[in-house]
Motif scaffolding. Sequence first.
Motif, PDB file in Angstrom:
ATOM      1  N   VAL A  51      -0.585   9.018  -0.977  1.00 25.69           N
ATOM      2  CA  VAL A  51      -1.067  10.110  -1.815  1.00 25.69           C
ATOM      3  C   VAL A  51      -2.047  10.994  -1.047  1.00 25.69           C
ATOM      4  CG1 VAL A  51      -0.655   9.131  -4.092  1.00 25.69           C
ATOM      5  CG2 VAL A  51      -2.731   8.513  -2.879  1.00 25.69           C
ATOM      6  N   SER A  52      -2.559  10.461   0.067  1.00 27.88           N
ATOM      7  CA  SER A  52      -3.379  11.268   0.973  1.00 27.88           C
ATOM      8  C   SER A  52      -3.348  10.543   2.311  1.00 27.88           C
ATOM      9  CB  SER A  52      -4.820  11.389   0.453  1.00 27.88           C
ATOM     10  OG  SER A  52      -5.441  10.133   0.530  1.00 27.88           O
ATOM     11  N   ASN A  53      -4.043  11.073   3.306  1.00 23.27           N
ATOM     12  CA  ASN A  53      -4.014  10.429   4.614  1.00 23.27           C
ATOM     13  C   ASN A  53      -4.531   9.006   4.591  1.00 23.27           C
ATOM     14  OD1 ASN A  53      -2.767  12.195   6.181  1.00 23.27           O
ATOM     15  ND2 ASN A  53      -4.635  13.234   6.929  1.00 23.27           N
ATOM     16  N   ASN A  54      -5.419   8.717   3.646  1.00 24.57           N
ATOM     17  CA  ASN A  54      -6.017   7.386   3.654  1.00 24.57           C
ATOM     18  C   ASN A  54      -5.841   6.611   2.353  1.00 24.57           C
ATOM     19  OD1 ASN A  54      -7.690   8.799   2.072  1.00 24.57           O
ATOM     20  ND2 ASN A  54      -9.461   8.757   3.461  1.00 24.57           N
ATOM     21  N   ARG A  55      -4.857   6.985   1.536  1.00 25.79           N
ATOM     22  CA  ARG A  55      -4.633   6.230   0.298  1.00 25.79           C
ATOM     23  C   ARG A  55      -3.148   6.103   0.011  1.00 25.79           C
ATOM     24  NH1 ARG A  55      -9.471   5.147  -1.669  1.00 25.79           N
ATOM     25  NH2 ARG A  55      -8.694   3.743  -3.248  1.00 25.79           N
ATOM     26  N   PHE A  56      -2.790   4.948  -0.555  1.00 25.92           N
ATOM     27  CA  PHE A  56      -1.434   4.716  -1.046  1.00 25.92           C
ATOM     28  C   PHE A  56      -1.504   4.529  -2.563  1.00 25.92           C
ATOM     29  CE2 PHE A  56      -1.496   2.941   3.228  1.00 25.92           C
ATOM     30  CZ  PHE A  56      -0.277   3.340   3.774  1.00 25.92           C
ATOM     31  N   SER A  57      -0.501   5.021  -3.261  1.00 20.27           N
ATOM     32  CA  SER A  57      -0.356   4.657  -4.678  1.00 20.27           C
ATOM     33  C   SER A  57       0.731   3.585  -4.769  1.00 20.27           C
ATOM     34  CB  SER A  57       0.018   5.871  -5.527  1.00 20.27           C
ATOM     35  OG  SER A  57       1.306   6.313  -5.178  1.00 20.27           O
ATOM     36  N   VAL A  58       0.556   2.659  -5.689  1.00 20.87           N
ATOM     37  CA  VAL A  58       1.489   1.527  -5.836  1.00 20.87           C
ATOM     38  C   VAL A  58       1.691   1.266  -7.324  1.00 20.87           C
ATOM     39  CG1 VAL A  58       1.921  -0.889  -5.233  1.00 20.87           C
ATOM     40  CG2 VAL A  58       0.353   0.462  -3.823  1.00 20.87           C
ATOM     41  N   PRO A  79      -0.428   0.830 -12.344  1.00 18.18           N
ATOM     42  CA  PRO A  79      -0.592   1.672 -11.150  1.00 18.18           C
ATOM     43  C   PRO A  79      -1.944   1.407 -10.486  1.00 18.18           C
ATOM     44  CG  PRO A  79      -0.754   2.991 -13.173  1.00 18.18           C
ATOM     45  CD  PRO A  79      -0.665   1.565 -13.594  1.00 18.18           C
ATOM     46  N   VAL A  80      -1.924   1.253  -9.156  1.00 22.92           N
ATOM     47  CA  VAL A  80      -3.183   1.069  -8.422  1.00 22.92           C
ATOM     48  C   VAL A  80      -3.162   1.972  -7.199  1.00 22.92           C
ATOM     49  CG1 VAL A  80      -3.489  -1.339  -9.155  1.00 22.92           C
ATOM     50  CG2 VAL A  80      -2.347  -0.868  -6.998  1.00 22.92           C
ATOM     51  N   GLU A  81      -4.346   2.191  -6.641  1.00 29.57           N
ATOM     52  CA  GLU A  81      -4.441   2.899  -5.359  1.00 29.57           C
ATOM     53  C   GLU A  81      -5.154   1.999  -4.363  1.00 29.57           C
ATOM     54  OE1 GLU A  81      -4.400   7.557  -6.778  1.00 29.57           O
ATOM     55  OE2 GLU A  81      -5.898   6.902  -5.330  1.00 29.57           O
ATOM     56  N   VAL A  82      -4.668   2.033  -3.120  1.00 27.80           N
ATOM     57  CA  VAL A  82      -5.246   1.185  -2.063  1.00 27.80           C
ATOM     58  C   VAL A  82      -5.341   1.988  -0.767  1.00 27.80           C
ATOM     59  CG1 VAL A  82      -4.361  -0.969  -3.050  1.00 27.80           C
ATOM     60  CG2 VAL A  82      -2.951   0.274  -1.411  1.00 27.80           C
ATOM     61  N   LYS A  83      -6.220   1.503   0.122  1.00 28.54           N
ATOM     62  CA  LYS A  83      -6.343   2.173   1.422  1.00 28.54           C
ATOM     63  C   LYS A  83      -5.367   1.594   2.445  1.00 28.54           C
ATOM     64  CE  LYS A  83     -11.302   2.824   0.793  1.00 28.54           C
ATOM     65  NZ  LYS A  83     -12.598   2.217   1.125  1.00 28.54           N
ATOM     66  N   SER A  84      -4.964   0.348   2.235  1.00 32.94           N
ATOM     67  CA  SER A  84      -4.107  -0.319   3.226  1.00 32.94           C
ATOM     68  C   SER A  84      -3.215  -1.336   2.526  1.00 32.94           C
ATOM     69  CB  SER A  84      -4.983  -1.027   4.262  1.00 32.94           C
ATOM     70  OG  SER A  84      -5.792  -1.969   3.598  1.00 32.94           O
ATOM     71  N   VAL A  85      -2.164  -1.723   3.240  1.00 31.17           N
ATOM     72  CA  VAL A  85      -1.209  -2.685   2.679  1.00 31.17           C
ATOM     73  C   VAL A  85      -0.942  -3.758   3.736  1.00 31.17           C
ATOM     74  CG1 VAL A  85       1.148  -2.993   1.778  1.00 31.17           C
ATOM     75  CG2 VAL A  85      -0.086  -0.854   1.327  1.00 31.17           C
ATOM     76  N   THR A 112      -6.563  -4.717   9.810  1.00 31.15           N
ATOM     77  CA  THR A 112      -6.667  -3.937   8.572  1.00 31.15           C
ATOM     78  C   THR A 112      -8.124  -3.525   8.320  1.00 31.15           C
ATOM     79  OG1 THR A 112      -4.810  -5.175   7.677  1.00 31.15           O
ATOM     80  CG2 THR A 112      -6.112  -3.943   6.093  1.00 31.15           C
ATOM     81  N   ALA A 113      -9.046  -4.466   8.526  1.00 35.10           N
ATOM     82  CA  ALA A 113     -10.471  -4.158   8.321  1.00 35.10           C
ATOM     83  C   ALA A 113     -10.907  -3.065   9.281  1.00 35.10           C
ATOM     84  CB  ALA A 113     -11.302  -5.420   8.534  1.00 35.10           C
ATOM     85  N   SER A 114     -10.468  -3.190  10.534  1.00 34.15           N
ATOM     86  CA  SER A 114     -10.849  -2.199  11.543  1.00 34.15           C
ATOM     87  C   SER A 114     -10.273  -0.826  11.173  1.00 34.15           C
ATOM     88  CB  SER A 114     -10.331  -2.728  12.877  1.00 34.15           C
ATOM     89  OG  SER A 114     -10.174  -1.726  13.777  1.00 34.15           O
ATOM     90  N   TYR A 115      -9.026  -0.818  10.704  1.00 33.22           N
ATOM     91  CA  TYR A 115      -8.387   0.448  10.273  1.00 33.22           C
ATOM     92  C   TYR A 115      -9.190   1.068   9.117  1.00 33.22           C
ATOM     93  CZ  TYR A 115      -5.075   3.304   7.621  1.00 33.22           C
ATOM     94  OH  TYR A 115      -4.490   4.321   6.920  1.00 33.22           O
ATOM     95  N   MET A 116      -9.559   0.252   8.125  1.00 28.10           N
ATOM     96  CA  MET A 116     -10.242   0.813   6.951  1.00 28.10           C
ATOM     97  C   MET A 116     -11.634   1.324   7.314  1.00 28.10           C
ATOM     98  SD  MET A 116      -9.066  -1.438   3.665  1.00 28.10           S
ATOM     99  CE  MET A 116      -9.526  -3.057   4.227  1.00 28.10           C
ATOM    100  N   ARG A 117     -12.282   0.638   8.263  1.00 27.02           N
ATOM    101  CA  ARG A 117     -13.629   1.085   8.662  1.00 27.02           C
ATOM    102  C   ARG A 117     -13.580   2.405   9.416  1.00 27.02           C
ATOM    103  NH1 ARG A 117     -15.255  -4.958   9.756  1.00 27.02           N
ATOM    104  NH2 ARG A 117     -16.275  -5.377   7.770  1.00 27.02           N
ATOM    105  N   ARG A 118     -12.443   2.711  10.020  1.00 26.10           N
ATOM    106  CA  ARG A 118     -12.317   3.975  10.760  1.00 26.10           C
ATOM    107  C   ARG A 118     -11.903   5.131   9.854  1.00 26.10           C
ATOM    108  NH1 ARG A 118      -9.353   0.782  14.465  1.00 26.10           N
ATOM    109  NH2 ARG A 118      -7.471   1.870  13.829  1.00 26.10           N
ATOM    110  N   LEU A 119     -11.539   4.838   8.595  1.00 23.73           N
ATOM    111  CA  LEU A 119     -11.091   5.919   7.706  1.00 23.73           C
ATOM    112  C   LEU A 119     -12.258   6.835   7.358  1.00 23.73           C
ATOM    113  CD1 LEU A 119      -8.795   3.999   5.175  1.00 23.73           C
ATOM    114  CD2 LEU A 119      -8.068   5.560   6.991  1.00 23.73           C
ATOM    115  N   PRO A 120     -11.980   8.144   7.158  1.00 26.17           N
ATOM    116  CA  PRO A 120     -13.077   9.054   6.800  1.00 26.17           C
ATOM    117  C   PRO A 120     -13.645   8.708   5.428  1.00 26.17           C
ATOM    118  CG  PRO A 120     -10.941  10.199   6.830  1.00 26.17           C
ATOM    119  CD  PRO A 120     -10.702   8.810   7.320  1.00 26.17           C
TER     120      PRO A 120
END
Length: 434
Positions: free
Chosen positions: A93-100, A186-192, A426-434
């Motif tokens: 749904v954006s560069n740093n979020r997924f909808s599920v 419906p949920v939104e998440v930063k990573s899967v 995954t943690a490292s990826y999420m910490r680098r997100l804006p």
Amino acid sequence: MPENTVPASQYDALVIGGGIAGEEAALNLANMGFYVVLVEKDLSLGGKMIHLSKVFPTLDCSACITTPKVSETARHSNIKIYTYSEAKDIKKVSNNRFSVNIIRKPRYVIEEECTGCEACEKVCPVIVEDQYQYDLVGRKAAYIPFSIANPRIATIDIDNCILCGACEKACLAEAIDFTQKPEVIPVEVKSVILATGYDLFDAQKLPNYGFNKYKNVVTAMQMERQLVPTRPFNAVLRPGDGKMPSNIAYVLCAGSRDATVGNPICSQICCMYSIKQAQLLMGALPMADVTIYYLHIRAFGKGFNEFYMQARGMGVDFVKGKIAKISEKENGNLIIRYEDVYKGKVKESEHDMVVLSTGIMANQGITGMFPDLNLDTDPYHYIKQIDELRNPSRTSIPGVFVAGAVSGPMDIPDSILSAGAASSETASYMRRLP
Ligand code: SF4
Ligand code: SF4
């Protein structure tokens, strides 16, 4: 069609799969302070490991390792769990979020009300094959999946239920609810993190071996169930007539390294789980002979070769032979026709039970979860690791990672290591997100 949409929630990570890899990944992230939603398609957490007897090569009790992890996951305040549910329509749904969309299937039992008392199970008149005992015995249409299930809640198998109402009358907690419908959450998440594991090879694809035709030809998972403390019978029995077997054969590579059945690669676990079962059988049936027919023994991991030599030392007979065919005698015994590779001769041998050491296959339902995104797979349909040597958890979708056997065959310690790598990445990826 699904109904009952409830408002969206936001989490840091979605973990799909509640087996050992999914639990490990979810716990690691939750312990770092991330909020995790874990979706498991089965009725209980624990994956395949919760159904095993012991692990190789240490012979530690499998349930003793997995059940504390299951309870820790279930009780962790940073983890929300949906069992008997599926993740669908995962979209960016954006560069740093997924909808599920999490689809929660109806159990026809109100989870919060069910006490797990089994009263419904006792009165239900319908008996069908029990998939958790690999069809060795039956279960009711109203059932708790297995004794150490988590959550320990009853479910109505609506496809086989005859709607007699006996369970509803027997349930003092008034937990049975035949009006339940599928629910979309419906949920939104930063990573899967994909941790959906593997599928077992279907032994019926090997017609020469007679599975489902000859009752005393079983799969290794059926033998595994006979060796666990929660086994269906109090002894190892052959299914054809209930006699204790005294001469058991294992056929390795049943559905592995065989392009003719669509699985040309090594499943990596069958040699060792067969050697483990052979050792356990020598304890359970001290007078029995156990023969393992193999082409190559792949004892490559830490302690594996010693474990293999231990089985030889205990008297397990290893025969390098290519199996052509299994046939049945009138008394239910089985004749294995094989090529003795060392002697270059075709031979026949008689056994009273044959165990097919079936391999594992890629779980192919995953790419469909991402309708608008390109999740690459390898030639064998496992999820492709795009940077296997440097970042083995990464997939072709930024923010989507793999843990465990979803990316290829692996044993339990490697699955746990893979889940550790996935949670860290995954943690490292999420910490680098804006
Ligand atoms: S549904 Fe009712 S009868 Fe069945 S286990 Fe739960 S509380 Fe007991
Ligand atoms: S209503 Fe269905 S699940 Fe309940 S007891 Fe009857 S057959 Fe079993």
